[in-house]
Motif scaffolding. Structure first.
Motif, short mmCIF file in Angstrom:
data_model
loop_
_atom_site.label_atom_id
_atom_site.label_comp_id
_atom_site.label_asym_id
_atom_site.label_seq_id
_atom_site.Cartn_x
_atom_site.Cartn_y
_atom_site.Cartn_z
N ALA A 150 0.96 -1.34 0.10
CA ALA A 150 0.00 0.06 -0.05
C ALA A 150 0.81 1.31 -0.05
CB ALA A 150 -0.87 0.10 1.13
N TYR A 151 2.12 1.03 0.60
CA TYR A 151 3.09 2.15 0.41
C TYR A 151 3.76 2.67 -0.81
CZ TYR A 151 2.63 3.17 5.61
OH TYR A 151 2.18 3.32 6.88
N VAL A 152 3.65 1.86 -1.62
CA VAL A 152 4.42 1.88 -3.00
C VAL A 152 3.60 2.88 -4.07
CG1 VAL A 152 5.03 0.55 -5.17
CG2 VAL A 152 5.12 -0.55 -2.90
N GLY A 153 2.47 2.87 -4.01
CA GLY A 153 2.02 3.80 -4.72
C GLY A 153 1.60 3.93 -6.39
N PHE A 154 1.87 2.58 -6.76
CA PHE A 154 1.59 2.33 -8.26
C PHE A 154 1.55 0.51 -8.43
CE2 PHE A 154 6.10 3.07 -7.84
CZ PHE A 154 6.75 1.92 -8.19
N ALA A 155 1.11 0.19 -9.42
CA ALA A 155 0.75 -1.24 -9.61
C ALA A 155 2.20 -2.09 -9.87
CB ALA A 155 -0.11 -1.81 -10.81
N HIS A 156 2.55 -3.21 -9.06
CA HIS A 156 3.50 -3.93 -9.07
C HIS A 156 3.31 -5.30 -8.61
CE1 HIS A 156 2.84 -2.32 -5.10
NE2 HIS A 156 3.57 -3.69 -4.58
N GLU A 157 4.45 -6.22 -8.96
CA GLU A 157 3.99 -7.51 -8.43
C GLU A 157 4.38 -7.57 -6.85
OE1 GLU A 157 3.96 -10.94 -9.47
OE2 GLU A 157 2.84 -9.80 -11.08
N PRO A 158 3.85 -8.29 -6.07
CA PRO A 158 3.95 -8.43 -4.66
C PRO A 158 5.47 -9.04 -4.41
CG PRO A 158 1.93 -9.52 -5.22
CD PRO A 158 2.56 -9.02 -6.58
N TYR A 159 6.12 -8.22 -3.54
CA TYR A 159 7.40 -8.77 -3.08
C TYR A 159 7.25 -9.40 -1.66
CZ TYR A 159 6.84 -4.25 -1.20
OH TYR A 159 6.53 -2.85 -0.31
N VAL A 160 8.53 -9.79 -1.23
CA VAL A 160 8.52 -10.12 0.03
C VAL A 160 9.30 -9.39 1.16
CG1 VAL A 160 10.79 -11.42 -0.22
CG2 VAL A 160 9.08 -12.43 1.57
N THR A 161 8.66 -9.36 2.22
CA THR A 161 9.41 -8.41 3.58
C THR A 161 9.99 -9.65 4.36
OG1 THR A 161 7.89 -6.72 3.56
CG2 THR A 161 9.17 -6.94 5.42
N LEU A 162 11.26 -9.53 4.52
CA LEU A 162 11.97 -10.34 5.50
C LEU A 162 12.32 -9.38 6.64
CD1 LEU A 162 14.48 -11.96 3.02
CD2 LEU A 162 12.29 -12.96 3.77
N TRP A 163 11.55 -9.76 7.97
CA TRP A 163 11.32 -8.96 9.05
C TRP A 163 12.41 -9.63 10.03
CZ3 TRP A 163 10.85 -9.32 14.20
CH2 TRP A 163 10.62 -8.19 14.91
N MET A 164 13.60 -9.27 10.49
CA MET A 164 14.41 -9.71 11.20
C MET A 164 14.49 -9.25 12.76
SD MET A 164 17.36 -10.14 8.27
CE MET A 164 16.72 -10.03 6.81
#
Ligand SMILES: O=C(O)CCC(=O)C(=O)O
Length: 237
Positions: free
Chosen positions: A120-134
């Motif tokens: 939701a913070y990206v602001g334009f259409a894109h392929e979903p990506y992965v967040t690695l939260w450490m």
């Protein structure tokens, strides 16, 4: 970094996230903690000098962003072979570094972070990506653990409507009753979730900081259609 269970990708796809306990090697965790602590000596910068969303809240909720180019240990980690292997599990064989930041909640701040999808913070259409939260500290409900709203990525990769909360300085994408599934993990664990997985984090009411590090990887460069340039980074591993 340890190896991951064979079921990791399936769990990620069917629930939107997967918890990888104690994944980081001791030296990887120590490097991240050290870089984080050195950056914490700098004054807070809520919006990254105007280059990022204004979601920082001083010492209460700090985002220490985009520092791998001037922190060699961080650069070697986020662009290295171990992260390539891990990120490939979620986004396929050609991961690109999209973004990286430390997220630190100061002691006794009460600064939570609202339900949102990172996409939701990206602001334009894109392929979903992965967040690695450490986790750089053991996380508890009391010190700011991450909570996940599970979703089946095989069925649903949509981005829901978000509203800007100017008091909280954050986008809010869910206001229902589901409390979320808390990821209560020890330092060195990784919570991998999709950029379309709703997540939040609780307030830190303890008397110690809660440090986390986020590295995000996409399957292809995420380019701003207005400029044709990377939204943040688009570095192939
Ligand atoms: O570390 C946290 O408290 C959560 C951060 C987060 O959700 C984010 O940066 O998208």
């Amino acid at each position: 970094m340890k190896s991951i269970p064979a079921s990791t990708r399936d769990t990620y796809l069917s629930t939107g996230y997967v918890v990888l306990r104690d994944l980081l090697a001791d030296n990887e965790l120590a490097d991240l903690q050290e870089v984080c602590d050195s950056l914490l000596m700098e004054p807070p910068d809520d919006d990254n000098g105007g280059k990022s969303h204004d979601i920082g809240r001083g010492h209460d909720r700090r985002f220490l962003r985009h520092r791998h180019e001037d922190q060699p240990a961080l650069r070697d980690f986020v662009l290295g072979a171990q992260m390539k292997r891990l990120a490939s599990t979620f986004v396929g064989g050609h991961p690109h570094l999209f973004n990286e930041q430390f997220v630190v909640k100061g002691p006794k701040t009460g600064a939570s972070f609202a339900w949102h999808q990172d996409s939701a913070y990206v602001g334009f259409a894109h392929e979903p990506y992965v967040t690695l939260w450490m986790a750089l500290d053991d996380t508890t409900v009391e010190n700011g653990a991450v909570f996940i709203l599970p979703r089946d990525l095989n069925e649903d990769r949509s981005i829901v409507a978000h509203l800007w909360d100017s008091e909280g300085k954050e986008l809010v994408g869910y206001s229902g009753d589901h409390p979320g599934e808390p990821a209560l993990v020890s330092a060195g664990s990784v919570v991998a979730f999709s950029s379309v997985t709703l997540h939040r984090s609780s307030a830190n009411v303890t008397d110690r900081p809660r440090r986390g590090f986020i590295a995000q990887y996409s399957s292809e460069p995420i380019l701003d259609p207005k400029t044709g340039k990377p939204k943040t980074f688009a570095k192939p591993l």
